[in-house]
Write an enzyme that holds these catalytic residues in place. Structure first.
Site, PDB file in Angstrom:
ATOM      1  CB  CYS A   1     -33.227  22.964   2.983  1.00  0.00           C
ATOM      2  SG  CYS A   1     -34.487  24.113   2.358  1.00  0.00           S
ATOM      3  CD1 TRP A   2     -31.493  23.870  -3.879  1.00  0.00           C
ATOM      4  CD2 TRP A   2     -29.349  23.924  -3.287  1.00  0.00           C
ATOM      5  NE1 TRP A   2     -30.776  24.339  -4.963  1.00  0.00           N
ATOM      6  CE2 TRP A   2     -29.449  24.387  -4.626  1.00  0.00           C
ATOM      7  CE3 TRP A   2     -28.089  23.891  -2.696  1.00  0.00           C
ATOM      8  CZ2 TRP A   2     -28.356  24.799  -5.369  1.00  0.00           C
ATOM      9  CZ3 TRP A   2     -26.986  24.302  -3.442  1.00  0.00           C
ATOM     10  CH2 TRP A   2     -27.117  24.745  -4.752  1.00  0.00           C
TER      11      TRP A   2
END
Length: 347
Positions: A97-98
């Protein structure tokens, strides 16, 4: 590689991206802006859902936001797990993810409960973006370039693409989804999706996959469409060897008409023409619009080449090029540039 189910970006890049089944669990909007090349997108939260959770976090706090996330994801679990089952293969499954935090951790936990072996990328996309920035800031001296110059319509891009199977080619126009001229977004459906970040990632991936060595490239201005070549790369290209293409005007007109397909994209070409009005004047713009509407594409192209593009090109051409090639078709140009490439490599 780190302990447990977490895996480092350096380990993945050392082994090779193609050896991993990478899944980006961020929203489709984040993924479109940029992603790790070769990754698939299976969002844990889509654009709208992510916005709802973010608003909840700001207005009521992290606990409520996490609970809202659970409420959103829970009904989607069967479908989510099936998506991962469908893409399962022999490669190591890695989700990110980020920042390598909540979304990838939640996804990995859910998939583990479903019996899948899954790893999380340490630091997530943020670490990858840091790697891209570092790559260009500390650009290796072992990359060098042979730059193909030539007037508009001489088929430089077509020649380079014809050489891709046997030579290292850095196709900047493909990465930018733009032909590099005022009409460059015509017949380029991916142009709307291009960002500076994904442009840089595409360039990095080409250089990473091809490894260090000599690359063929088209001599571009620093800006291509709406993106810019990283300065370190642009400067290195300018230090490279130069090949100047000389092609007759008739051949250039034919190639330009074939390449831009005015019979299919007349409205888009007309729109691009109007952007040139401040450079070529009202009278010439109106004349060119009339020729376009009359389907006199050859005269339209000749006037544009001679009155606008050729003067620009003459200001960019090197005074003493390392090589000059002359051809009237793409195949002859390909053969000559291939010979130059072979002379400058160990292959």
């Amino acid at each position: 590689m780190t302990d447990g189910r977490e895996i480092s970006l350096s380990y993945i890049l050392e082994k090779g991206l193609s050896h991993f089944n990478l899944v980006d669990v961020r929203s489709e909007g984040e993924f479109a802006e940029d992603c790790i090349p070769t990754a698939l997108n299976i969002p844990l939260l889509n654009n709208e859902e992510r916005a709802r959770v973010g608003t909840c976090y700001v207005q009521t706090g992290p606990r409520e936001a996490k609970l809202l996330g659970v409420d959103i994801v829970s009904p989607k679990l069967p479908q989510l797990i099936r998506q991962y089952m469908d893409i399962k293969d022999s490669r190591m499954l890695v989700v990110y993810c980020w920042r390598g935090g909540l979304r990838s951790g939640s996804t990995a936990g859910l998939l583990t409960l479903a019996g899948l072996v899954v790893h999380r990328l340490e630091g997530g996309y943020k670490y990858f973006r840091n790697h891209i920035n570092s790559f260009f800031q500390n650009f290796s001296p072992d990359y060098s370039f042979i730059n193909l110059y030539g007037p508009t319509g001489c088929g430089k891009t077509a020649i380079l693409r014809a050489l891709e199977s046997g030579a290292r080619v850095l196709d900047l126009e493909k990465a930018a989804a733009h032909k590099g001229s005022n009409f460059g977004d015509v017949d380029e459906p991916d142009y709307k999706n291009v960002t500076q970040k994904n442009f840089e990632s595409k360039i990095w991936y080409k250089l990473y996959s091809g490894k260090e060595g000599v690359y063929l490239a088209e001599a571009e201005s620093m800006k291509i469409g709406k993106v810019s070549i990283p300065r370190s790369l642009f400067n290195r290209m300018r230090e490279g060897k130069s090949v100047v293409a000389e092609v007759s005007l008739d051949a250039r007109i034919r190639f330009t008409v074939d390449n831009y397909k005015p019979e299919l994209y007349k409205d888009e070409i007309l729109c691009s023409l109007l952007r040139l009005k401040k450079y070529i004047g009202t009278a010439k713009t109106e004349e060119l619009a009339r020729l376009l509407n009359q389907k006199d594409y050859e005269t339209f192209t000749q006037i544009l080449l001679e009155s606008y593009y050729d003067p620009l090109y003459m200001r960019s051409i090197p005074e003493k090029p390392d090589y000059v090639i002359r051809y009237e078709n793409i195949e002859d140009g390909r053969k000559q540039l291939e010979q130059i490439y072979l002379e400058n490599t160990d292959t």
